[in-house]
Design a protein around this motif. Structure first.
Motif, PDB file in Angstrom:
ATOM      1  N   MET A  91       7.881   3.156  -4.665  1.00  0.00           N
ATOM      2  CA  MET A  91       7.141   2.535  -3.585  1.00  0.00           C
ATOM      3  C   MET A  91       8.043   1.528  -2.880  1.00  0.00           C
ATOM      4  O   MET A  91       8.751   0.767  -3.523  1.00  0.00           O
ATOM      5  CB  MET A  91       5.912   1.815  -4.138  1.00  0.00           C
ATOM      6  N   PHE A  92       7.997   1.560  -1.540  1.00  0.00           N
ATOM      7  CA  PHE A  92       8.852   0.673  -0.768  1.00  0.00           C
ATOM      8  C   PHE A  92       8.008  -0.086   0.249  1.00  0.00           C
ATOM      9  O   PHE A  92       7.176   0.523   0.926  1.00  0.00           O
ATOM     10  CB  PHE A  92       9.922   1.471  -0.018  1.00  0.00           C
ATOM     11  N   ARG A  93       8.244  -1.367   0.336  1.00  0.00           N
ATOM     12  CA  ARG A  93       7.568  -2.142   1.366  1.00  0.00           C
ATOM     13  C   ARG A  93       8.384  -2.065   2.650  1.00  0.00           C
ATOM     14  O   ARG A  93       9.601  -2.300   2.639  1.00  0.00           O
ATOM     15  CB  ARG A  93       7.414  -3.605   0.930  1.00  0.00           C
ATOM     16  N   LEU A  94       7.731  -1.716   3.758  1.00  0.00           N
ATOM     17  CA  LEU A  94       8.386  -1.659   5.058  1.00  0.00           C
ATOM     18  C   LEU A  94       7.921  -2.854   5.884  1.00  0.00           C
ATOM     19  O   LEU A  94       6.723  -3.106   5.990  1.00  0.00           O
ATOM     20  CB  LEU A  94       8.020  -0.373   5.810  1.00  0.00           C
ATOM     21  N   ARG A 154      12.203  -2.471   1.214  1.00  0.00           N
ATOM     22  CA  ARG A 154      12.621  -3.078  -0.056  1.00  0.00           C
ATOM     23  C   ARG A 154      11.881  -2.407  -1.202  1.00  0.00           C
ATOM     24  O   ARG A 154      10.712  -2.047  -1.079  1.00  0.00           O
ATOM     25  CB  ARG A 154      12.353  -4.584  -0.059  1.00  0.00           C
ATOM     26  N   ASP A 155      12.608  -2.252  -2.307  1.00  0.00           N
ATOM     27  CA  ASP A 155      12.006  -1.622  -3.478  1.00  0.00           C
ATOM     28  C   ASP A 155      11.240  -2.674  -4.293  1.00  0.00           C
ATOM     29  O   ASP A 155      11.246  -3.856  -3.932  1.00  0.00           O
ATOM     30  CB  ASP A 155      13.074  -0.889  -4.301  1.00  0.00           C
ATOM     31  N   PRO A 156      10.571  -2.280  -5.360  1.00  0.00           N
ATOM     32  CA  PRO A 156       9.748  -3.245  -6.103  1.00  0.00           C
ATOM     33  C   PRO A 156      10.526  -4.403  -6.716  1.00  0.00           C
ATOM     34  O   PRO A 156       9.938  -5.408  -7.106  1.00  0.00           O
ATOM     35  CB  PRO A 156       9.083  -2.386  -7.183  1.00  0.00           C
ATOM     36  N   ASP A 186      12.714  -6.016  -4.975  1.00  0.00           N
ATOM     37  CA  ASP A 186      13.129  -6.754  -3.783  1.00  0.00           C
ATOM     38  C   ASP A 186      14.513  -6.332  -3.292  1.00  0.00           C
ATOM     39  O   ASP A 186      15.063  -6.956  -2.380  1.00  0.00           O
ATOM     40  CB  ASP A 186      13.117  -8.274  -4.012  1.00  0.00           C
ATOM     41  N   LEU A 244      12.530   8.310   1.991  1.00  0.00           N
ATOM     42  CA  LEU A 244      12.475   6.983   2.607  1.00  0.00           C
ATOM     43  C   LEU A 244      12.998   7.005   4.045  1.00  0.00           C
ATOM     44  O   LEU A 244      12.461   6.309   4.916  1.00  0.00           O
ATOM     45  CB  LEU A 244      13.264   5.975   1.764  1.00  0.00           C
ATOM     46  N   ALA A 261      10.276   8.116   6.195  1.00  0.00           N
ATOM     47  CA  ALA A 261       9.257   7.073   6.319  1.00  0.00           C
ATOM     48  C   ALA A 261       9.684   6.015   7.330  1.00  0.00           C
ATOM     49  O   ALA A 261       8.886   5.572   8.161  1.00  0.00           O
ATOM     50  CB  ALA A 261       8.996   6.433   4.956  1.00  0.00           C
ATOM     51  N   ASP A 311       4.097  -6.199  -6.457  1.00  0.00           N
ATOM     52  CA  ASP A 311       5.309  -6.341  -5.668  1.00  0.00           C
ATOM     53  C   ASP A 311       5.694  -7.811  -5.660  1.00  0.00           C
ATOM     54  O   ASP A 311       4.869  -8.672  -5.433  1.00  0.00           O
ATOM     55  CB  ASP A 311       5.041  -5.833  -4.249  1.00  0.00           C
ATOM     56  N   PRO A 339       6.024  10.677   4.035  1.00  0.00           N
ATOM     57  CA  PRO A 339       5.439  10.303   2.746  1.00  0.00           C
ATOM     58  C   PRO A 339       4.124   9.562   2.998  1.00  0.00           C
ATOM     59  O   PRO A 339       3.937   8.963   4.065  1.00  0.00           O
ATOM     60  CB  PRO A 339       6.480   9.356   2.145  1.00  0.00           C
ATOM     61  N   ARG A 364       2.837  -2.940   4.878  1.00  0.00           N
ATOM     62  CA  ARG A 364       2.893  -1.477   4.826  1.00  0.00           C
ATOM     63  C   ARG A 364       3.869  -1.035   3.736  1.00  0.00           C
ATOM     64  O   ARG A 364       4.944  -1.626   3.558  1.00  0.00           O
ATOM     65  CB  ARG A 364       3.310  -0.911   6.183  1.00  0.00           C
ATOM     66  N   PHE A 365       3.483   0.021   3.056  1.00  0.00           N
ATOM     67  CA  PHE A 365       4.297   0.547   1.958  1.00  0.00           C
ATOM     68  C   PHE A 365       4.460   2.050   2.121  1.00  0.00           C
ATOM     69  O   PHE A 365       3.498   2.757   2.444  1.00  0.00           O
ATOM     70  CB  PHE A 365       3.622   0.266   0.605  1.00  0.00           C
ATOM     71  N   ALA A 366       5.677   2.508   1.902  1.00  0.00           N
ATOM     72  CA  ALA A 366       5.935   3.951   1.837  1.00  0.00           C
ATOM     73  C   ALA A 366       5.834   4.360   0.378  1.00  0.00           C
ATOM     74  O   ALA A 366       6.553   3.817  -0.473  1.00  0.00           O
ATOM     75  CB  ALA A 366       7.311   4.274   2.398  1.00  0.00           C
ATOM     76  N   CYS A 412       6.901   6.607  -1.760  1.00  0.00           N
ATOM     77  CA  CYS A 412       7.869   7.665  -2.071  1.00  0.00           C
ATOM     78  C   CYS A 412       8.889   7.111  -3.053  1.00  0.00           C
ATOM     79  O   CYS A 412       8.846   5.942  -3.404  1.00  0.00           O
ATOM     80  CB  CYS A 412       8.581   8.159  -0.817  1.00  0.00           C
TER      81      CYS A 412
END
Lengths: 163, 106
Positions: free
Chosen positions: A1-4, A50-52, A54, A91, A94, B7, B80, B102-104, B106
């Motif tokens: 999961m990545f925060r955009l 950013r990944d979990p 950070d 990603l 996304a 997070d 995704p 917002r979260f992707a 994937c």
């Protein structure tokens, strides 16, 4: 999961590091960078992932440009990069699709980029007919996407700096 | 089932999050995935507290919060699944403007 989220000035150095990691040395010598010199990326559309933990996982930037004598406004997409440890996870798609949604919502009508047509075709990009990019650029790599119907009708000429 | 894990940025920023819209002027925490509302049972139970700026008890999340949700199957496109978290962070004295994260997935 990545925060955009939209890139902030605090993200700048990490994003530059990611682009240095992803692209060959001397990337700033490319002609596309002449269109960006001294112009800030559009913060609302330039996203960081950013990944979990950070850590920076990906980034995309957009710049304003003008097309032809009429000075039609357009977005220049790029660079876009995903950290090597996160490639193949979707990603990049996304980042591209989410930022294009934001651009459309913000009222932008057209986007161009210099890249591989077989990759960007999945996002709707096609060869940019009637547009020229500052040399040296392979015209087959100049791609365009209309965010609104007919956005490229009557739009032609050289892509140039905005400002 | 895929979990929306906590997070670090989220937990740092969110001192208290309103859980439900008890006070109309405040925005409840809300999670959507691919534009669809996530079923309510995925929200953890809130704390009920009275903050200094209001006499009305509020249902809140405090500290680190784990939200769980089923992620829909990929729709066959390149995109995704995307999750969007709406939240409003408050201290004992003030509430900040609501924000969307917002979260992707994937």
């Amino acid at each position: 999961m990545f925060r955009l989220f939209p890139e902030t000035p605090d993200d700048h150095d990490e994003v530059e590091y990611l682009f240095d990691l992803a692209f060959a040395p001397g990337r700033e010598a490319l002609s596309s960078y002449r269109l960006r010199d001294g112009i800030s990326p559009l913060r609302a559309l330039s996203l960081v992932a950013r990944d979990p933990t950070d850590g920076i996982a990906g980034a995309i930037r957009y710049w304003p440009v003008r097309i032809g004598e009429a000075g039609h406004r357009a977005l220049l997409l790029g660079p876009v990069a995903v950290h090597p440890t996160h490639q193949g996870e979707g990603l990049g798609a996304a980042l591209i699709l989410d930022s294009l949604d934001r651009a459309r919502d913000a009222g932008w009508e057209r986007v161009i980029l210099v890249g591989d047509e077989p990759y960007y075709r999945r996002f709707g990009f096609r060869r940019a007919e009637g547009l020229q990019f500052p040399p040296p650029t392979n015209p087959e790599r100049l791609l365009a996407l209309a965010l609104q119907p007919g956005a490229f009708e009557g739009v032609s000429g050289m892509v140039r700096r905005d400002g | 089932m895929t979990l929306l894990r906590r997070d670090r940025r989220f937990s740092r920023r969110a001192a208290m999050l309103q859980w439900a819209g008890i006070v109309p002027s405040l925005v409840p925490t809300r999670l959507t995935i691919a534009g669809n509302e996530v079923p309510a049972p995925t929200y953890p139970r809130p704390l009920v507290k009275t903050l200094r700026f209001s006499d009305t008890p509020l249902a809140l999340y405090e500290g680190v919060v784990d939200l769980a949700a089923k992620v829909p199957p990929n729709d066959g496109t390149e995109r995704p699944p995307m999750a969007e978290l709406t939240l409003q962070a408050c201290s004992d004295r003030i509430c900040l403007d609501p924000q969307k994260m917002r979260f992707a997935l994937c």
